[in-house]
Design an enzyme around this catalytic site. Structure first.
Site, PDB file in Angstrom:
ATOM      1  N   GLY A 247       1.946  -0.949   5.159  1.00 43.45           N
ATOM      2  CA  GLY A 247       1.974  -0.430   3.794  1.00 43.45           C
ATOM      3  C   GLY A 247       0.724  -0.654   2.968  1.00 43.45           C
ATOM      4  N   GLU A 292       2.467  -4.803  10.615  1.00 44.75           N
ATOM      5  CA  GLU A 292       2.425  -3.510  11.297  1.00 44.75           C
ATOM      6  C   GLU A 292       1.692  -2.472  10.465  1.00 44.75           C
ATOM      7  OE1 GLU A 292       6.913  -3.684  13.198  1.00 44.75           O
ATOM      8  OE2 GLU A 292       6.536  -2.721  11.278  1.00 44.75           O
ATOM      9  N   PRO A 293       0.406  -2.631  10.263  1.00 46.41           N
ATOM     10  CA  PRO A 293      -0.314  -1.628   9.492  1.00 46.41           C
ATOM     11  C   PRO A 293      -0.586  -0.367  10.312  1.00 46.41           C
ATOM     12  CG  PRO A 293      -1.777  -3.429  10.153  1.00 46.41           C
ATOM     13  CD  PRO A 293      -0.436  -3.750  10.724  1.00 46.41           C
ATOM     14  N   ARG A 332       0.587  16.609   3.859  1.00 43.41           N
ATOM     15  CA  ARG A 332       0.836  15.625   2.797  1.00 43.41           C
ATOM     16  C   ARG A 332       0.725  16.177   1.377  1.00 43.41           C
ATOM     17  NH1 ARG A 332      -1.984  11.649   2.216  1.00 43.41           N
ATOM     18  NH2 ARG A 332      -0.409  10.119   1.625  1.00 43.41           N
ATOM     19  N   TYR A 336       4.189  15.526  -0.461  1.00 42.98           N
ATOM     20  CA  TYR A 336       4.325  14.603  -1.579  1.00 42.98           C
ATOM     21  C   TYR A 336       3.134  14.589  -2.523  1.00 42.98           C
ATOM     22  CZ  TYR A 336       3.833  11.726   2.739  1.00 42.98           C
ATOM     23  OH  TYR A 336       3.540  11.259   3.989  1.00 42.98           O
ATOM     24  N   CYS A 363       1.290  30.916   5.177  1.00 45.54           N
ATOM     25  CA  CYS A 363       2.040  31.780   4.267  1.00 45.54           C
ATOM     26  C   CYS A 363       3.011  30.951   3.429  1.00 45.54           C
ATOM     27  CB  CYS A 363       2.768  32.844   5.060  1.00 45.54           C
ATOM     28  SG  CYS A 363       1.616  33.837   6.003  1.00 45.54           S
ATOM     29  N   TYR A 392      -1.170  10.120   9.332  1.00 48.54           N
ATOM     30  CA  TYR A 392      -0.104  11.049   8.917  1.00 48.54           C
ATOM     31  C   TYR A 392      -0.613  12.474   8.705  1.00 48.54           C
ATOM     32  CZ  TYR A 392       2.023   6.506   8.305  1.00 48.54           C
ATOM     33  OH  TYR A 392       2.476   5.224   8.536  1.00 48.54           O
TER      34      TYR A 392
END
Ligand code: PLP
Length: 439
Positions: A247, A292-293, A332, A336, A363, A392
């Site tokens: 995170g 866990e990066p 992305r 978001y 489209c 991501y």
């Protein structure tokens, strides 16, 4: 952009990554193109691992491979003595296919499929991070069939929820992830595991969010989780391992802090010092420490290169530069509202003279990669380089509109090589068949 020694502007005024001129990359590989800076990835892996060793001791760093998964990255993780976090049969298969030591894999997921559990056991995944009562029964029975005693952690929901610039301590129990600590579900899950013959309870895992800049959120998570360890100790339950997830926030655009690798290590050092203090103060056994990066290892290593095509100006309203990729290689912004930073890679020294929006070719009206970005006046054929696309992006890519997923090229010390080759039209129809009903 957050320039560094392996990403800068060269004498020609071109963006240079890993010692390779971005214009040369485009001439060689075409666009759109994902470019990954191998030295940067390795330097973050090393720095994180060394920080754990120096500031804590017994522990490890798992690369959260959902951020960017392909054979090459598991090979790099292996060479850098990393653990990995995997979340699907596909990730397990890919890591195992390059000979990654699967004992060093943590298998996550709120709905691990029976087929995935079987694959994971078959290749010897070291740790399952259990995330439902149902999974406890299922995993125990599959382990029993295979004569395996499986090490497990449980994922707990510590009630710390972090967002980019802030965090809140919540009593929120509504999450698809984790067992609540406060509502007793975590206790129940542990009791259930302790009652199983083929599961070995090793400890707790939590993951409080993503793209977090407020480091105190991690200190609070350590506090809440170690308080829980104290309560477990009182009940006679030993916790050997604590895993604090990932995170750590990275620079995308605007006011995001621009950290170098050393500064990223501050996240890790804060976690380890908080844990060391808690261990002493609360009198608990010093656990094996894991993080866990994902994003912080590969995010800033990635740059996506596009060619400018159609340019459309709606007078007095907005100018659109259309590029040859879009939401298929970077979902992305549409998913978001993610913001990015960009330059024209072939004119990286030129002053920005206009504010434009960079639109993808899909489209969908929402297929806008950069809204209101200041750039030099661009022409057809200029190269747009979008930064921090290593995490991501490729892993969330799609063939929407039957566009290609761009190839991935790694760069290092002035050299480049494919990690993921270009798709062909034949690839797009590979699994398509003409309908043939059979009774
Ligand atoms: C996504 C995820 C990570 C990695 O998060 P980053 O924000 O990419 O560092 C780590 N652990 C778990 C359980 C995750 O779901």
């Amino acid at each position: 952009m957050n320039y560094r020694d392996t990403m800068n502007v060269n004498k020609k005024g071109h963006l240079q990554i890993g010692g390779v001129d971005a214009v040369d990359l485009v001439n060689k590989y075409g666009t759109p193109l994902y470019v990954m800076d191998e030295s940067y990835i390795r330097s973050v892996c090393r720095a994180f691992r060394e920080t754990v060793e120096k500031t804590y001791g017994e522990g490890g760093v798992a690369y959260a491979s959902k951020a960017f998964s392909c054979k090459a990255i598991y090979e790099i993780a292996m060479q850098e003595n990393m653990y990995i976090d995997v979340v699907s049969g596909g990730e397990i298969y890919t890591a195992n296919s390059v000979g990654f030591d699967m004992k060093k894999a943590y298998f996550h997921g709120n709905n691990k499929l029976i087929s995935e559990i079987k694959l994971a056991l078959n290749v010897g995944v070291g740790t399952f991070v259990v995330d439902s009562f149902d999974e406890i029964d299922l995993l125990d029975s599959v382990c029993a069939e295979n004569g395996i005693v499986q090490k497990v952690l449980i994922r707990v929901n510590p009630g710390v929820e972090a967002h980019t610039h802030s965090f809140i301590q919540t009593a929120k129990v509504d999450s698809k992830f984790g067992f609540g600590v406060k509502n007793g579900y975590a206790d129940e899950a542990i009791d259930k595991i302790l009652g199983k013959n083929n599961l070995r309870f090793a400890g707790l895992h939590c993951h409080i969010g993503s793209q977090i800049f407020d480091k105190q959120a991690f200190a609070l998570a350590v506090d809440v989780v170690t308080d829980y360890v104290v309560r477990l100790k009182e009940r006679g339950v030993v916790v050997d391992e604590l895993n604090f997830g990932g995170g750590f926030g990275v620079y995308y655009s605007g006011d995001d802090p621009k950290y170098d690798v050393k500064e990223y290590c501050d996240y890790v050092a804060l976690l380890t010092s908080s844990l060391k203090n808690a261990v002493e103060k609360k009198g608990i056994k010093k656990p094996f420490f894991m993080i866990e990066p994902g994003r912080s290892i590969v995010g800033e290593a990635g740059v996506t290169l596009y060619s400018v095509g159609a340019i459309k100006e709606i007078k007095g309203i907005r100018k659109y530069l259309a590029i040859d990729g879009g939401m298929t290689d970077n979902i992305r912004p549409a998913l978001y509202d993610a913001k990015y930073d960009a330059v024209l890679a072939n004119r990286a020294n030129e002053k920005a003279t206009e504010v434009v929006s960079v639109a993808g070719k899909c489209c969908e009206s929402g297929d806008i990669i950069l809204k209101d970005i200041a750039l030099p006046a661009a022409k057809r054929g200029d190269i747009v380089a979008v930064f921090t696309t290593g995490a991501y992006n490729y892993s969330m890519s799609s063939n929407y509109n039957r566009n290609f997923v761009p190839p991935v090229v790694f760069v290092k010390d002035g050299k480049s090589a494919y990690a993921v080759k270009p798709q062909t039209y034949e690839d797009l129809v590979r699994n398509d068949v003409s309908l043939e009903y059979k009774d």
